[in-house]
Design a protein around this motif. Structure first.
Motif, PDB file in Angstrom:
ATOM      1  N   ILE A   1      -7.078   2.018  -7.662  1.00  0.00           N
ATOM      2  CA  ILE A   1      -5.829   3.132  -7.050  1.00  0.00           C
ATOM      3  C   ILE A   1      -5.806   4.099  -8.204  1.00  0.00           C
TER       4      ILE A   1
ATOM      5  N   TYR B   1      -9.424  -2.806  -4.306  1.00  0.00           N
ATOM      6  CA  TYR B   1      -9.090  -1.195  -4.361  1.00  0.00           C
ATOM      7  C   TYR B   1      -9.013  -0.807  -5.791  1.00  0.00           C
TER       8      TYR B   1
ATOM      9  N   GLU C   1       1.868   2.803   4.045  1.00  0.00           N
ATOM     10  CA  GLU C   1       0.592   3.506   3.316  1.00  0.00           C
ATOM     11  C   GLU C   1       0.867   4.945   3.742  1.00  0.00           C
TER      12      GLU C   1
ATOM     13  N   ARG D   1      -6.277   5.600  -2.997  1.00  0.00           N
ATOM     14  CA  ARG D   1      -6.931   4.352  -3.056  1.00  0.00           C
ATOM     15  C   ARG D   1      -8.514   4.325  -2.581  1.00  0.00           C
TER      16      ARG D   1
ATOM     17  N   PRO E   1       1.009  -1.017  -0.028  1.00  0.00           N
ATOM     18  CA  PRO E   1       0.130   0.208   0.027  1.00  0.00           C
ATOM     19  C   PRO E   1       0.778   1.257   0.177  1.00  0.00           C
TER      20      PRO E   1
END
Length: 339
Positions: free
Chosen positions: A316, A314, A220, A333, A126
Motif C-alpha cells: 500500500i 497488498y 475502498e 494498493r 481498505p
C-alpha cells in the motif's frame, strides 16, 4: 441510560432509493447529491457536493439521503434486501448490512458490546484516506470478528464538523446476544442490560462474507473531494515498477518506481505491506531519489523486511499528507504473493 438491544428509528424525513440495476435515478432530495451510473452496470457512482465525498455503490445496494431525529444529516448505503425503511442510525441490530455516514455526528451514542480501537485491532480496512485510529473502533463478536466499525478523523473532511463519523454494519448470520449483570455476574435480559453501568454484553454469530465484501468495496472506493482542485487519476500521481502487480515477493522486499513530487513531503512517502486479511507486516517510507519539490516525476526507492505464513497480501502506497486532511489523502494498493 440503558443500552437498547434493537434501536430502529422509523421517522423518515426524506429518501432517495436507487436500485442500482439500471432504473431511472430519482432527483436527489438534498439538491446537491447525485447518483450516476458507471459504464459498468453493476456500479453506480454516488457523489455528494454538499459533504464532499464520493463512492461506488454495487448492484443490490441503495442510497438514502435525509435526516435523523435532531436534524442530524445522514447518508445510508444499504442492502436493498433490508425490509425496514431508512434512515438507519447507530444501533445493535446486526441482521442488516449498511453504512451510515454522519457528517455532523449524532450525539454520543455508539454500538454496544466489546470493542477495540483500530490502533489495537489487528485487522485492516481498505480505505483510501487516513483516520484517527485511537478514536475509531471495531465492535467485536466473541470470535473476535468485527460486526461493526466506527471511523473518526484526525481532521474533519470539508463541510464536516469534528464529530463527523462513518459507521459500517456488517450482516451477522445466527446473531445472538447475552448480557451479564455487573453486580451479580448473572445473565440478564437485554432490555435490562445497562452497558454504561458496567453490564457485560457478548455477541455471537458469523459475519456474511458476501455482505462484508460488498461494504468493503464501497469503503475502498469512498474518497473525499477537495473543493479547490480537481481529483487526478492515481496513475497520474504514482507509478510503482518493482514489484509488479501479483508478483511473488520475499524479504527484504525492494521497491522502486516514480511519483509526482507532490506525492512526497520532505522527500518521503509512507508505504506498508499487509496480509490479505489486513494484518500489517511492515511499514516504512519511500525516499525520493532527487529533487522532490517539483510537479514532475521523481524516482523513488524503499525496502521492507517481513515474515508471514500467509499466501497473499497488498503493498500500500500512501501520499505524504502533512495537513492530515482526508481530501488530500491518496492510496494505491498493489496485490502481491508471498513466497
Amino acid at each position: 441510560m440503558r443500552a437498547i438491544y434493537f434501536i430502529f428509528i422509523s421517522l423518515v424525513f426524506m429518501s432517495c432509493r436507487n436500485s442500482g440495476g439500471g432504473e431511472e435515478v430519482q432527483a436527489p432530495t438534498l439538491g446537491e447529491e447525485t447518483v450516476q451510473e458507471e459504464q459498468n452496470p453493476k456500479l453506480q457512482t454516488y457523489t455528494s457536493q454538499k459533504w464532499y465525498f464520493s463512492a461506488e455503490i454495487p448492484l443490490g445496494f441503495e442510497v438514502f439521503e435525509g435526516q435523523l431525529p435532531g436534524e442530524s444529516p445522514v447518508i445510508n448505503f444499504y442492502d436493498s434486501e433490508i425490509e425496514k425503511e431508512p434512515p438507519f442510525g447507530i444501533h445493535n441490530d446486526a441482521s442488516m448490512a449498511y453504512i451510515t455516514v454522519l457528517p455532523q455526528g449524532f450525539g454520543v451514542d455508539a454500538p454496544g458490546g466489546p470493542r477495540k480501537s483500530l490502533k489495537d485491532w489487528e485487522g485492516n480496512l481498505p480505505l483510501s484516506f487516513n483516520i484517527n485510529k485511537n478514536d475509531s473502533y471495531a465492535y467485536l463478536l466473541e470470535s473476535g470478528e468485527p460486526w461493526a466499525i466506527g471511523i473518526s478523523f484526525n481532521s474533519p473532511p470539508p463541510g464536516w464538523n469534528e464529530y463527523g463519523t462513518i459507521y459500517i454494519f456488517y450482516e451477522v448470520n445466527d446473531f445472538r446476544a447475552e448480557c451479564f449483570s455487573s453486580s451479580t455476574g448473572e445473565e440478564i435480559t437485554m432490555d435490562q442490560c445497562d452497558s454504561l453501568g458496567g453490564d457485560a454484553m457478548k455477541f455471537y454469530g458469523k459475519v456474511s462474507e458476501e455482505k462484508r465484501s460488498a461494504l468493503n468495496a464501497i469503503l475502498e472506493s469512498l474518497h473525499f473531494i477537495d473543493p479547490n482542485r480537481e481529483r487526478e487519476e492515481i496513475g497520474n500521481l504514482i507509478k510503482p515498477e518493482v514489484p509488479e502487480r501479483n508478483a511473488t515477493v520475499t524479504s527484504p522486499l525492494h521497491i522502486e518506481g516514480r511519483a509526482k513530487g507532490t506525492w512526497f513531503f520532505e522527500a518521503n512517502a509512507p508505504v506498508k505491506l499487509v496480509t490479505e486479511s489486513g494484518k500489517v507486516l511492515a511499514e516504512s517510507y519511500l525516499e525520493a531519489q532527487g529533487d522532490w519539490m517539483t510537479k514532475d516525476w521523481v524516482p523513488f526507492s524503499g525496502q521492507l523486511e517481513f515474515k508471514t505464513k500467509e499466501k497473499r497480501g497488498y503493498l500500500i502506497f500512501s501520499r505524504a499528507n502533512a495537513s492530515g486532511k482526508p481530501e488530500h489523502d491518496r492510496m494505491l494498493r498493489i496485490p502481491v504473493v508471498f513466497n
